[in-house]
Design a protein around this motif. Structure first.
Motif, short mmCIF file in Angstrom:
data_model
loop_
_atom_site.label_atom_id
_atom_site.label_comp_id
_atom_site.label_asym_id
_atom_site.label_seq_id
_atom_site.Cartn_x
_atom_site.Cartn_y
_atom_site.Cartn_z
N ARG A 1 3.32 59.99 -31.71
CA ARG A 1 2.99 60.42 -33.07
C ARG A 1 4.07 61.36 -33.61
O ARG A 1 4.48 61.23 -34.77
N ARG A 2 4.53 62.28 -32.78
CA ARG A 2 5.59 63.19 -33.19
C ARG A 2 6.87 62.42 -33.54
O ARG A 2 7.51 62.68 -34.55
N SER B 1 7.04 59.34 -34.52
CA SER B 1 6.78 58.61 -35.77
C SER B 1 7.00 59.50 -36.98
O SER B 1 7.65 59.10 -37.96
N GLU B 2 6.47 60.71 -36.91
CA GLU B 2 6.62 61.64 -38.03
C GLU B 2 8.08 62.02 -38.23
O GLU B 2 8.56 62.10 -39.38
N ASP C 1 10.31 61.46 -41.55
CA ASP C 1 10.76 62.65 -42.26
C ASP C 1 12.28 62.68 -42.41
O ASP C 1 12.81 63.07 -43.47
N ALA D 1 2.40 55.84 -35.21
CA ALA D 1 1.74 55.72 -36.50
C ALA D 1 1.73 54.26 -36.94
O ALA D 1 2.61 53.47 -36.55
N GLU E 1 0.56 54.33 -42.50
CA GLU E 1 0.79 55.76 -42.36
C GLU E 1 2.26 56.11 -42.60
O GLU E 1 2.58 57.17 -43.16
N ARG F 1 3.33 58.74 -45.45
CA ARG F 1 4.10 59.95 -45.15
C ARG F 1 5.40 59.98 -45.94
O ARG F 1 5.82 61.04 -46.43
N ARG G 1 6.44 62.84 -48.68
CA ARG G 1 7.62 63.68 -48.50
C ARG G 1 8.63 63.51 -49.64
O ARG G 1 9.37 64.45 -49.95
#
Length: 349
Positions: free
Chosen positions: A134-135, A137-138, A142, A274, A278, A282, A286
């Motif tokens: 998950r981290r 993916s973010e 980003d 993700a 999602e 995201r 952003r």
């Protein structure tokens, strides 16, 4: 991979090492090299000096001349512009444009220690928990959003390429590439070109387009943090939503019924990452960008990659790539599968 004499393809180790000692600060001879990425285009070598310092050398593929995708100066320029920004890249250290040194231009950059999570098995070992996936993916979303909001004039890239009419230029250019590199007739590629031209949305968000942004082209740390974006050979300026279409195409979810059109199965197939919805949400949060036309961009990218894949097939068949272990049937089939995917997404746009 080495040849029968132990030499690395595309690298005059003695001459490149000597050049590095002279032009890269603090390099200590002797320097040892190994091929770490024949890739499907530019060649990448690890370089370890006598003091234990690790560097990376990049050069064009064997037998290739010209074209922005193999322009080492252009790739080096992007790294130089982005290194001090919020977009993480390896530090560029030196560029050699004297082809007498190694038969082609090359550049040297710092080595970034981490994981290239380019398939499900690597995801299982490098990112063993759902929290780490998950981290990651973010982070990858980003950083893409941050890249797309870079002020190209402020970082000195404003004159590096044309910015406007990105899709129009890409469609024209890539269709020309198809005509030059195709190894057989595929009428769907021609039909898709005409449909993509007719359906192209207006360009609303302009910035740096990486053109190959995916998990396989970033380095992740042990905590899932994105440490560096790699492989800048296809970067340009233009419609940044093209990158969104590309990463979504590379974001398989468990249970997806999708052909294997990539050289590696996308790592997201391992689960715990993700979902595509999602990713879109995201990115929108952003950037504030509108992704209503995302199906078009996914179609465009599948069509474009089909053409690039045909070029890879041609290069392998002409023995200009640094490997001999090739599934030629797969190389041929994936071009057709990519075109079919483009057709499906364009029909939904």
């Amino acid at each position: 991979m080495t040849d029968a004499t132990g030499a690395l393809p595309g690298l005059d180790a003695a001459r490149v090492a000597s050049w590095m000692v002279e032009h890269v600060p603090a390099v200590v001879a002797p320097v040892e090299f190994r091929l770490i990425g024949g890739g499907h285009s530019n060649l990448t070598y690890a370089a370890d000096d006598a003091a234990g310092r690790s560097l990376v050398v990049r050069r064009p593929p064997l037998g290739t001349r010209g074209g922005n995708a193999h322009d080492m100066g252009r790739e080096h320029r992007a790294l130089t512009a982005l290194f001090p920004t919020v977009v993480p890249v390896a530090e560029p250290l030196a560029l050699c444009t004297d082809e007498s040194v190694n038969g082609a231009a090359f550049y040297v950059m710092d080595h970034v220690d981490g994981h290239v999570v380019d398939n499900p098995s690597v995801a299982a070992s490098a990112l063993p928990t759902p929290e780490l996936r998950r981290r990651a993916s973010e982070q990858i979303v980003d950083v893409l959003a941050d890249l797309h909001r870079v002020d190209v004039d402020a970082v000195g890239l404003g004159d590096a390429a044309k910015r406007e009419a990105f899709l129009e230029r890409q469609l024209r250019r890539m269709y020309g590439v198809w005509e030059q590199t195709k190894t057989r007739e595929l009428p769907l590629i021609d039909e898709l070109h005409d449909r993509l031209v007719a359906a192209a949305p207006p360009q609303r968000y302009t910035g740096i387009v990486h053109s190959d942004y995916r998990f396989g082209n970033v380095i992740l740390g042990a905590e899932g943090d994105l440490l560096a974006v790699l492989d800048w050979e296809l970067w340009t300026l233009g419609d940044v939503l093209a990158d969104v279409g590309f990463i979504l195409n590379n974001w398989y979810e468990p249970g997806d019924d999708a052909p294997q059109v990539w050289m590696e199965v996308p790592p997201t197939l391992a689960g715990g990452f993700a979902g595509r919805d999602e990713v879109v949400a995201r990115y929108v949060e952003r950037t504030g960008f509108d992704l209503d036309d995302v199906e078009y961009y996914r179609a465009f990218q599948h069509w474009k990659v089909a053409i690039l894949a045909e070029g890879v097939k041609r290069r392998y068949e002409s023995a200009t790539m640094a490997t001999s272990d090739v599934d030629f049937e797969h190389l041929a089939r994936r071009v057709v599968d990519l075109a079919d995917l483009a057709d499906a997404h364009l029909s939904r746009s």
